[in-house]
Design an enzyme around this catalytic site. Sequence first.
Site, PDB file in Angstrom:
ATOM      1  N   CYS A 191      32.471  45.728  43.480  1.00 15.95           N
ATOM      2  CA  CYS A 191      33.172  44.879  44.457  1.00 15.95           C
ATOM      3  C   CYS A 191      32.736  45.244  45.879  1.00 15.95           C
ATOM      4  O   CYS A 191      31.627  44.964  46.273  1.00 15.95           O
ATOM      5  CB  CYS A 191      34.683  45.000  44.242  1.00 15.95           C
ATOM      6  SG  CYS A 191      35.629  43.720  45.068  1.00 15.95           S
TER       7      CYS A 191
ATOM      8  N   HIS B  23      35.677  44.437  38.264  1.00 15.30           N
ATOM      9  CA  HIS B  23      36.039  45.863  38.296  1.00 15.30           C
ATOM     10  C   HIS B  23      36.082  46.491  36.901  1.00 15.30           C
ATOM     11  O   HIS B  23      37.148  46.510  36.276  1.00 15.30           O
ATOM     12  CB  HIS B  23      37.422  46.020  38.937  1.00 15.30           C
ATOM     13  CG  HIS B  23      37.436  45.809  40.414  1.00 15.30           C
ATOM     14  ND1 HIS B  23      37.480  46.844  41.309  1.00 15.30           N
ATOM     15  CD2 HIS B  23      37.398  44.681  41.151  1.00 15.30           C
ATOM     16  CE1 HIS B  23      37.485  46.368  42.552  1.00 15.30           C
ATOM     17  NE2 HIS B  23      37.436  45.053  42.482  1.00 15.30           N
TER      18      HIS B  23
ATOM     19  N   GLU C  87      36.283  49.529  36.152  1.00  9.73           N
ATOM     20  CA  GLU C  87      37.192  50.686  36.112  1.00  9.73           C
ATOM     21  C   GLU C  87      38.633  50.276  35.839  1.00  9.73           C
ATOM     22  O   GLU C  87      39.493  51.134  35.629  1.00  9.73           O
ATOM     23  CB  GLU C  87      37.081  51.492  37.421  1.00  9.73           C
ATOM     24  CG  GLU C  87      37.849  50.949  38.625  1.00  9.73           C
ATOM     25  CD  GLU C  87      37.179  49.766  39.310  1.00  9.73           C
ATOM     26  OE1 GLU C  87      36.328  49.102  38.692  1.00  9.73           O
ATOM     27  OE2 GLU C  87      37.528  49.482  40.478  1.00  9.73           O
TER      28      GLU C  87
END
Lengths: 233, 763
Positions: free
Chosen positions: A85, A194, A196
Site C-alpha cells: 500500500c 494488504h 499482512e
Amino acid sequence: MRVGVITFPGSLDERDAQRAVKLAGGTPVALWHGAHDLEGVEAIILPGGFSYGDYLRAGSIASHAPIMAEVIDAAHKGMPVLGICNGFQMLAEARLVPGAHGRNDCGTFVRRDQKLIVENNNTAWTTDFAQGEEIIIPLKNADGRFVANADTIKRIEDNGQVTFRYVGMNPNGSLDDIAGVSNEAGNVVGLMPHPEHAVEPGFGPDTAQAMRSGLDGLKFFTSVIQSTILSKA
Amino acid sequence: MSTHVADTVDNAIATPDKVQPYGALGLKDDEYAEIRKILGRRPTSGELAMYSVMWSEHCSYKSSKIYLRQFGQKVSEKMKEKLMVGMGENAGVVDVGEGWAVTFKVESHNHPSYIEPFQGAATGVGGIVRDIISMGARPVAVMDQLRFGAIDHPDTPRVLHGVVGGISFYGNCLGLPNIGGETYFDSCYQGNPLVNALSVGVLRHEDLHLANASGVGNKIVLFGARTGGDGIGGASILASDSFDSTGPTKRPAVQVGDPFAEKVLIECCLELYREGLVEGIQDLGAAGISCATSELASNGDGGMFVELDHVLLRDPTLTAEEILMSESQERMMAVVKPELLDQFMAVVNKWDVETSVLGEVTDTGRLVIHHGGEEIVNVDPRTVAIDGPVYERPVAYPTWIDALQADSADKLARPQSGAELKDQFLSLVASPNLADKSLITTQYDYFVMGNTALSFPDDAGMIRVDEESGLGFAIATDANGRYCQLDPYQGARLALAEAYRNVAVSGAVPAAVTDCLNFGSPENPEVMWQFKRAVEGLADGCLELEIPVTGGNVSFYNQTGDAPIHPTPVVGVLGVIDDVARRIPSSWQDEGNNIYLLGYTRTELDGSAWAGTIHNHLGGVPPVVDLAQEKELADLLQGAAIESLILSAHDLSDGGLGQALAESVMRFGVGARVWLDEIIERDGVDAATALFSESTGRVIVSVPREDDVRFLGLCEARNYPVLRIGVTDQGGEDAKLDVQGLFEVSVAEIRQRSNETLPKYFG
C-alpha cells in the site's frame, strides 16, 4: 530469518507486518526511518499507512527518508523488499518498481475483501503461490490507482513484472487491473492490497467457510523465508 | 507582530468601569456580575475570554449538572468494583482483567459538522481520540453515531458526504479501526445533524494518567501542533447558539484537523508514558489553553504560572485572548518534572513534535498568566474550571405528549396476505434507516491493528486486547430518537437495553456505559423535561443492570429555529470477553442448523420502523423494557457462548424479526426456512406483528442440531422463553428466505433492495 519492518512517521500497519512475519516463522525487526542502519536483516517490508500524511504525494516524502538510501542500495543488490500500500507508493516514488499511483477513480477511500490473481509466482515474495492462483486479501486505500505510460505497461507485461491483478472488479481504476508489480529481478514487489491482514484466523477477510478466516496473505511471508533459505543453499 | 496590547490586571483595577463585550461572548448579565464578584474587580479581557468559554454550556454542563449527578449516586457496590476512573476525567477507565484496562467515551461534534461537515466530523474524531490518549491509553478503535436529515432532502448529500469523508480521512489516517456505529435519517435532524464520535483505548493498569498539575516546580509543557486562529471561541459560540438562518456566518469558528500530526502525537505520548516522563497530562480541545491550564491547576496543587509568549504560534498576529481561546487541534499539555525535561525533549524531538515550556506548577492557589511581561490573568482556577454556574432550569411536561401517546399504531392497517407481508418486508429492508450502509462503511478501515474480531454489520464491534490470552472487549451504541420522543424515560432505557443486548449477543459480558445526550435547547422547559426524564431513565436502568456510567457528553441546542430534534441519548455499552476466539457471529454461515427465537413477541408497533416506514406514523408508547429479563438473556447467551452451543446470535430491534432475518440471510448469503405459526399461537399475535413488532428481550440464534438438547436445557434452566422458528437453508445463487405459508423471497432480491437505497441518493 530476520525481516525488517520500517516505521515512518504516519506508518500504520507496521505492527501487523511484524505479526505476519512472526506467524510465518520469521523474526520481525523494527527499523526506524531516521536511522542509516538495516540491523543485519535479510528482507525488508515497507508497511502501509499515511507516511507524512500523504502530503505532496503518497509515499513521496518517505521515499527520501534517511534509511531509504540503505534500502535502495540493498534492493539493487538483490535483497527482498516488499512494499504494501503506502509502501508500494514509496517503492514507486523511489523508482524501485515501475509506475505511479493516483486517486481511486471512485474518489473515496475503499475498504474491501479483494480477489487477486497471482500472475507471477517467480518473485521473492510469491514462490509459495501457484501460478494463476486466486487469492483474497483486504484492500484499503485512497490513492490506489496504478498508472504508467503505455511503453512501461507493455514492458512490464512482457517482462512478467505484473505480479498481481484484480479479479472480479477493479476497485480503483488501476490500468490493466494491475494490483502489484515487481522490479525486473523479482526481489522487489509492491502491491496495493494488504497481505499482512490475511494471516491469522479470526482477523482476516471473510471466506465461504467461516467469518474472517482468510489466510491467503501468509504465503507472501513464507515465500520470502523459503526463497531466502534456498538462495543460501 | 501584533500591535494589540493585552488588558492587564493593573489596568483592570485602574479602569473598573470599562464596558466589556461579555454578551457577545455568550455570558449573561448575572454571570458577568458573578465573575466581577469572584475577582473583586472587573476581569481582564483575557480572563473574560477564559470565563466565557469555560462557563459555556459545552464546557461547564451548567444546565445538566444537577441531573448528571445521578450517575454517581445511583450506584451499587458491584458497579464500583471494576471502575478505575469514573465521571469527570477525560474518559472513564474500566478494569478488564489480566492487568489491562479499557477507557472509552462518546462525544458530540454536531454543530461544527453542520457548518463544515468534513472538518467538523474529522476534528470530532481527533478530539475524542485525544481524550483517550490523555488517560495514558493507546487508542484502538473508533465508532461514529450519525443522524442526518431526510434522505431525499437536497442538503443531506452535502452533509453526509462531508461527514463520512471527514471521519474516513481522519480515522483511517490515524490507523484506528472503525468498528461500528449508527446511521439514521429523520427530518428532525435536517438543520442539525448529529455527529457523535466514540473512541476506545487500552492500557496497562500502571500506565493510567490523570489530568492534574501537581508538584510545585514541575514544568508546564505545551506540545504538538502550533497554535493558530482556528476555532476561536468555537466552544462557547457554537455550542451555546442554535442555528438561525439569518445569523452571521460562523464558518471561521470550525477547527481544521491534521490527522498526521495527531498520529505522531499519539506515538510520541505513548513513548513518553512508557519512559515515565509525564506527571499529568491534558489534551487541548474545547477552550484550548484556557481549559487545559485551569483544569490541570484545579485538579492538582491549585497553582500555575504560565508565560503566554512561549506558546508557539502558527499566526504571530494572534492576541493574548485569541491564544487563550484558540481551539487549534492536535495539541497536548503535560506536567513534567524539571529533572526529566531533557529526556522529555529527546522523545518529542525524535518524533519531530514541536514543544515549548510555558511555565510551572506553583502553590499559590492562583492561575497566573503573563504576556509581554505583564500579568493578564490572575484567577482561582477552580472558579474557572469547576465552580462555574449551575442552573436549575424550568421544567415543563410537554403540552403535546399526552395526545402523541394516545395516537397508537394499533389502529393502523396491518398486512394480511402473504403478498402484502412480503411487500412490506421488502419496503422495510429498503427503508433508509434499515438499508445497507456499505456506501459509508466501505470508506472505513477496520483491518488496521489486526485485532478486529467483529465490526459492522455485526451487532457489536469487538477488539482483541491481549494477543496471547485473547482477552478482548465488545462495544455497541444505540439510540432511538422516535422512542425518546414518545417517552424519553423509556426511550433512554430502550437505548441502554439494546446496546446491552448487542454486546451480549457477541458473547461478551456488559461492563460499563458511556453516553452522549443530544437534546434541544435547555432554555425550553419541555426540552429540559425530556432531558431530565432521559437521564433518570438511563441512571435507573444502569443501576438495575448494575453497570456504571463512566463518562460522556451532553449536547444541547440541537434545533433549528424553535424546533428541537427528537431527544437522542446515544448509549454505548462496553463488554468484556475472556477470549475473542469465542465471539458469536451475528449470522449463520451453514445450512441445516436450527433457528430459535428467544423472548416473547407482543403487539408493540408504536414508534416502530414499520409504523414509520409503511404509515409515516409516530405515536403511542414505546415497547416495554424489562431489564431484569435483559440480564437473564445476557447470562443465557454468555452460558451458551462458553459452552459453544450457538453458531450465531442476532438482536431483534428496529424492524423486528423480519429485519433480523433479512440481515441474517444477507450477511453470508445463506438462506432460511422460517415458520411464524408457533409465535402467533403462543403469543396471541398476528403475522404482521410477529414479523414487525419491536418487543425487547428478543434474539434469534442458530444452533447446530447436535447441540439442540443442551441449548434447550440451558433455556429451560433459566426459564427463558424459546421457540424453534426455522432452519438455515442452502446458500449460493438460489438461496432464499422462505417464510412458510406466507411468502418466499430470494436472498438476491433482499440484497438488491437493501443495497440500492443509499447509492440512489448518494451514489
